[in-house]
Scaffold this motif. Structure first.
Motif, mmCIF file in Angstrom:
data_model
loop_
_atom_site.group_PDB
_atom_site.id
_atom_site.type_symbol
_atom_site.label_atom_id
_atom_site.label_comp_id
_atom_site.label_asym_id
_atom_site.label_seq_id
_atom_site.Cartn_x
_atom_site.Cartn_y
_atom_site.Cartn_z
ATOM 1 N N PHE A 1 0.814 -1.214 0.000
ATOM 2 C CA PHE A 1 0.000 0.000 0.000
ATOM 3 C C PHE A 1 0.851 1.270 0.000
ATOM 4 C CE2 PHE A 1 -3.234 -3.044 1.319
ATOM 5 C CZ PHE A 1 -4.302 -2.629 0.552
ATOM 6 N N THR A 40 8.904 5.991 -8.128
ATOM 7 C CA THR A 40 8.424 4.970 -7.187
ATOM 8 C C THR A 40 9.474 3.904 -6.962
ATOM 9 O OG1 THR A 40 6.147 5.355 -7.928
ATOM 10 C CG2 THR A 40 6.591 3.306 -6.730
ATOM 11 N N GLY A 100 2.643 -2.566 -5.885
ATOM 12 C CA GLY A 100 1.553 -1.734 -5.367
ATOM 13 C C GLY A 100 1.366 -0.467 -6.183
ATOM 14 N N GLY A 101 2.471 0.131 -6.643
ATOM 15 C CA GLY A 101 2.363 1.294 -7.507
ATOM 16 C C GLY A 101 1.707 0.969 -8.835
ATOM 17 N N ALA A 159 -1.974 0.512 -8.270
ATOM 18 C CA ALA A 159 -2.611 1.815 -8.066
ATOM 19 C C ALA A 159 -2.910 2.493 -9.392
ATOM 20 C CB ALA A 159 -1.704 2.706 -7.215
ATOM 21 N N GLY A 180 1.780 1.930 -3.516
ATOM 22 C CA GLY A 180 0.662 2.557 -4.216
ATOM 23 C C GLY A 180 0.520 4.028 -3.873
ATOM 24 N N VAL A 181 0.708 4.360 -2.604
ATOM 25 C CA VAL A 181 0.602 5.762 -2.175
ATOM 26 C C VAL A 181 1.695 6.613 -2.820
ATOM 27 C CG1 VAL A 181 0.841 7.293 -0.182
ATOM 28 C CG2 VAL A 181 -0.573 5.242 -0.005
ATOM 29 N N THR A 187 -5.934 0.512 -11.132
ATOM 30 C CA THR A 187 -7.249 0.659 -10.499
ATOM 31 C C THR A 187 -7.750 2.101 -10.487
ATOM 32 O OG1 THR A 187 -6.143 0.821 -8.333
ATOM 33 C CG2 THR A 187 -6.919 -1.364 -9.027
ATOM 34 N N SER A 188 -6.848 3.076 -10.406
ATOM 35 C CA SER A 188 -7.286 4.474 -10.314
ATOM 36 C C SER A 188 -7.428 5.143 -11.670
ATOM 37 C CB SER A 188 -6.297 5.279 -9.467
ATOM 38 O OG SER A 188 -5.030 5.375 -10.117
ATOM 39 N N LEU A 225 0.778 7.212 -6.463
ATOM 40 C CA LEU A 225 -0.339 8.148 -6.612
ATOM 41 C C LEU A 225 0.077 9.575 -6.284
ATOM 42 C CD1 LEU A 225 -3.294 6.079 -5.096
ATOM 43 C CD2 LEU A 225 -2.892 6.612 -7.503
#
Length: 246
Positions: free
Chosen positions: A52, A79, A157-158, A161, A55-56, A164-165, A59
């Motif tokens: 996560f 990232t 995770g990146g 992200a 992913g943060v 999905t986003s 984003l």
């Protein structure tokens, strides 16, 4: 002077820790037990946080790139570098210092206040070698694998992200991850992890072994060990970065 006394006492403790184990079978069983307690039981939290946080990072990087002239593949590149250089080895080690360090201090400290360590000494067993060395070997040998897994999951995770986003293209992200890959950065992260793992095993052991008092003293020692371990990890991180990357 009090700090100097603790430093000297710490290094004297290490001298006793790295003496030859007295019984090979018991020592091997202790290492397997510590690998489970200090390593395998930390897999879940490291995997969850790494995924996560990766992913943060992706984003936040994407949302802060507003200039259309800046290529989107820099999201994956940033990232990758953030996860490999700092997040995986340093941030995960700080998490482990809190989880594992408090466990080590409380377990050894409880043995001290209940006089189990005194009983080992009476039986002629080197208690520091018996209690601390398996923890050192378990963390030093297992944590590099844990951190490499954290790197992979952070980068994954990146990517998830982005998928999905829809904020950035996963194709651009993969291109950024592949851009300018330097294998020495992995080596750098592993070297840092080895140093951090040694601190995570030995500093809490020092606080637990020399605790005085009852259960309240053990609780205070656990807090102190976590604080000092994190402080030493941050200091070591600075000097290792300066030595290895400059």
């Amino acid at each position: 002077m009090n700090y100097l006394g603790h430093i000297g006492k710490y290094f004297m403790m290490l001298g006793q820790v790295f003496k030859r184990p007295q019984r090979g079978r018991v020592f091997r069983e202790a290492i397997v037990r510590e690998l489970d307690e200090l390593g395998l039981k930390s897999l879940g939290i490291i995997m969850f946080i790494s995924f996560f946080i990766g992913g943060v990072i992706a984003l936040q990087t994407a949302l802060n790139i507003e200039n259309p002239f800046i290529p989107k593949y820099l999201i994956g590149f940033a990232t990758k570098r953030s996860v490999i250089l700092e997040f995986a080895p340093t941030f995960c080690s700080i998490i482990l210092a809190g989880k594992v360090g408090s466990y080590i201090t409380s377990s050894i400290g409880t043995m001290r206040v209940t006089e189990q360590i005194d009983a080992l000494e009476v039986m002629g067993i080197n208690s520091l070698n018996h209690l601390v060395l398996p923890k050192v070997l378990a963390t030093v040998f297992f944590y590099p694998f844990l951190i490499v897994l954290a790197m992979f999951l952070g980068i994954l995770g990146g990517w998830v992200a982005g998928v999905t986003s829809g904020i950035f293209s996963y194709i651009d992200y993969i291109q950024g991850v592949q851009l300018d890959f330097d294998s020495f950065l992995i080596t750098y992260a592993v070297i840092k992890t080895l140093v951090f793992a040694f601190l995570i095993a030995t500093v809490p052991s020092y606080h637990g072994y020399y605790v005085k008092g009852g259960s309240i003293a053990v609780g205070k020692a656990s807090t102190q060990s976590v604080v000092w371990t994190i402080i030493l990890i941050v200091i070591a991180n600075y000097f290792l970065t300066q030595m290895l990357l400059t």
